[in-house]
Write an enzyme that holds these catalytic residues in place. Structure first.
Site, PDB file in Angstrom:
ATOM      1  N   CYS A  82       0.840  -1.202   0.000  1.00 54.56           N
ATOM      2  CA  CYS A  82       0.000   0.000   0.000  1.00 54.56           C
ATOM      3  C   CYS A  82       0.876   1.253   0.000  1.00 54.56           C
ATOM      4  O   CYS A  82       1.722   1.411   0.882  1.00 54.56           O
ATOM      5  CB  CYS A  82      -0.897  -0.023   1.243  1.00 54.56           C
ATOM      6  SG  CYS A  82      -1.849   1.497   1.454  1.00 54.56           S
ATOM      7  N   CYS A 102       0.186   3.210   3.529  1.00 57.60           N
ATOM      8  CA  CYS A 102       0.665   2.774   4.844  1.00 57.60           C
ATOM      9  C   CYS A 102       1.724   1.676   4.790  1.00 57.60           C
ATOM     10  O   CYS A 102       2.313   1.334   5.823  1.00 57.60           O
ATOM     11  CB  CYS A 102      -0.511   2.298   5.699  1.00 57.60           C
ATOM     12  SG  CYS A 102      -1.106   0.626   5.268  1.00 57.60           S
ATOM     13  N   CYS A 133      -6.305  -2.025   0.562  1.00 59.29           N
ATOM     14  CA  CYS A 133      -5.344  -2.320   1.619  1.00 59.29           C
ATOM     15  C   CYS A 133      -6.118  -2.846   2.820  1.00 59.29           C
ATOM     16  O   CYS A 133      -7.007  -2.161   3.335  1.00 59.29           O
ATOM     17  CB  CYS A 133      -4.553  -1.073   1.999  1.00 59.29           C
ATOM     18  SG  CYS A 133      -3.495  -1.331   3.443  1.00 59.29           S
ATOM     19  N   CYS A 147      -5.164  -0.247   6.140  1.00 54.76           N
ATOM     20  CA  CYS A 147      -5.592   1.150   6.348  1.00 54.76           C
ATOM     21  C   CYS A 147      -6.894   1.490   5.625  1.00 54.76           C
ATOM     22  O   CYS A 147      -7.414   2.596   5.773  1.00 54.76           O
ATOM     23  CB  CYS A 147      -4.492   2.124   5.933  1.00 54.76           C
ATOM     24  SG  CYS A 147      -4.295   2.334   4.139  1.00 54.76           S
ATOM     25  N   ASP A 168      21.622   0.598 -16.132  1.00 60.33           N
ATOM     26  CA  ASP A 168      21.435  -0.618 -15.341  1.00 60.33           C
ATOM     27  C   ASP A 168      20.469  -1.556 -16.079  1.00 60.33           C
ATOM     28  O   ASP A 168      19.305  -1.213 -16.278  1.00 60.33           O
ATOM     29  CB  ASP A 168      20.879  -0.217 -13.971  1.00 60.33           C
ATOM     30  CG  ASP A 168      20.631  -1.400 -13.047  1.00 60.33           C
ATOM     31  OD1 ASP A 168      20.669  -2.545 -13.515  1.00 60.33           O
ATOM     32  OD2 ASP A 168      20.393  -1.161 -11.848  1.00 60.33           O
TER      33      ASP A 168
END
Length: 412
Positions: free
Chosen positions: A201, A204, A217, A220, A338
């Site tokens: 999430c 949170c 979520c 939360c 990368d």
């Protein structure tokens, strides 16, 4: 609105003229379009030039990890039904390139602007947009891009309290979290094929639950908002529940999703979905993407894929086996140096396709394909790869600078 008194000061006019001259010199020297260097020179002479150029336009900003250039093009086509448009159609999406594009559109009513994710908040401050389209966020350019949640946080802070209408993808939790700081959001169910950057999430840090197409979520209560627009198969559903057919020359589910978001943006400016979607049919290719070119007696379809989410979408639209596939990967500064992201791509989806590998980082890609148990050949260059394929269609998938190299080689 367009048609007001000239907003440009003498200094701004000088900056525009100088920028155009430098861009023309760059083009004459064969160094590309010149839009970025021209914009840099213009902004040096007048640091407020972008804001001045934007002040007589209804600006629409488009930002995302994938699909920015195509969606910008689709929105621009749709809005031409309502007035002249200026746009950075070739994808120069940082302040210099945007400034250069707007400097060429003195008669325009709308400015449809693709914006690099990292620059969105700043460009929004300068251009005072009427509408901002947020499509998706996923990992990209690992060596220099912020982690995806940090990008979402930059958007959230930069757009907090924005007067713009935000058109946002309800299926991407990072986009929803970023857009939720804005008072005026139109949610579009545009889908999300790549989910690997959205399992925790953003609010949170809890674990995201994903039953079916929904998400929330469990800790939360942060959850998917109810969309007012939706992609449903080959149709866009508008807020009244009417289904409008999508007819595109561009392939794949991702482009239908781009069209759904574009229709929602066009509606903000009074262009009805039917008109918007009909106009989008005109778009055949976007800066070379999806073009089919004849080369060495074969038909090469050129496909751009820059990061794991983009490769996943691209694999979903290629012709079935045994169509040959040529893969090309570079790792120059514009790509990100990368290449560890190659390990995030599911190359088993290419099983059954003869594969040829080219590009600066062909050996990195070869190792990845070996681990994925794919049959492939490493080639010196595109010409050798094409010669190994039978006459007919070849799907060519490349990341950013590799794609530019391919276009130059095939004369596209």
């Amino acid at each position: 609105m367009a048609g007001n008194s000239d907003p440009l000061t003498p200094r701004a006019k000088l900056a525009v003229t100088a920028g155009k001259a430098v861009a023309a010199a760059s083009r004459a020297a064969g160094r590309g379009s010149g839009s970025v260097i021209g914009g840099r020179v213009a902004l040096k002479l007048d640091p407020d030039l972008l804001a001045r150029l934007a002040q007589n336009l209804d600006c629409i900003l488009v930002s995302a990890t994938n699909g920015k250039t195509t969606t910008t093009r689709l929105i621009a086509e749709a809005l031409r039904a309502a007035g002249p448009v200026v746009s950075n159609a070739l994808g120069a999406n940082m302040p210099a390139g945007i400034t250069s594009a707007l400097a060429g559109g003195s008669e325009a009513k709308f400015g449809v602007i693709e914006v690099d994710e990292k620059y969105l908040a700043g460009v929004a401050r300068d251009t005072d947009p009427k509408c901002i389209a947020l499509l998706n966020l996923s990992r990209d350019q690992l060596d220099r891009a912020a982690e995806t949640r940090m990008l979402a946080e930059n958007w959230r802070e930069g757009l907090a309290g924005s007067k713009a209408v935000i058109v946002a993808n309800a299926d991407d939790p990072l986009v929803v979290w970023a857009a939720s700081s804005s008072p005026n959001v139109i949610w579009v169910a545009a889908g999300q094929m790549w989910k690997d950057d959205a399992w925790s999430c953003p609010s949170c840090g809890g674990v995201m639950q994903r039953p079916g197409d929904d998400w929330f979520c469990g800790e939360c209560g942060f959850r998917r908002p109810t969309p007012s627009w939706a992609l449903s198969g080959d149709h866009v559903l508008d807020p009244h529940g009417s289904a409008w057919p999508i007819h595109l020359q561009l392939p794949g589910r991702a482009n239908k999703a781009n069209a759904a978001s574009s229709a929602a943006v066009a509606a903000v400016f009074g262009v009805p979905p039917q008109v918007a979607l009909e106009r989008m049919y005109q778009v055949q290719a976007v800066a070379g993407r999806y073009d089919v070119v004849q080369f060495e007696g074969r038909d090469l379809r050129l496909l751009l894929a820059k990061n794991p989410a983009g490769w996943l979408e691209t694999f979903s639209l290629i012709d079935p086996p045994p169509t040959p596939v040529i893969l090309s990967v570079n790792a120059r500064s514009a790509d990100g140096t990368d290449t560890s992201w190659l390990w995030d791509v599911d190359y088993t989806r290419l099983t059954g396709h003869p594969i040829c590998v080219v590009g600066d980082r062909k050996l990195d890609l070869a190792v990845r394909l070996e681990v994925a148990n794919q049959q492939f050949q490493v080639c010196d260059d595109l010409d050798q790869a094409v010669q190994l394929c039978p006459p007919g269609r070849i799907e060519v998938i490349a990341n950013y600078t590799a794609f530019q190299d391919l276009r130059r080689r095939v004369g596209n």
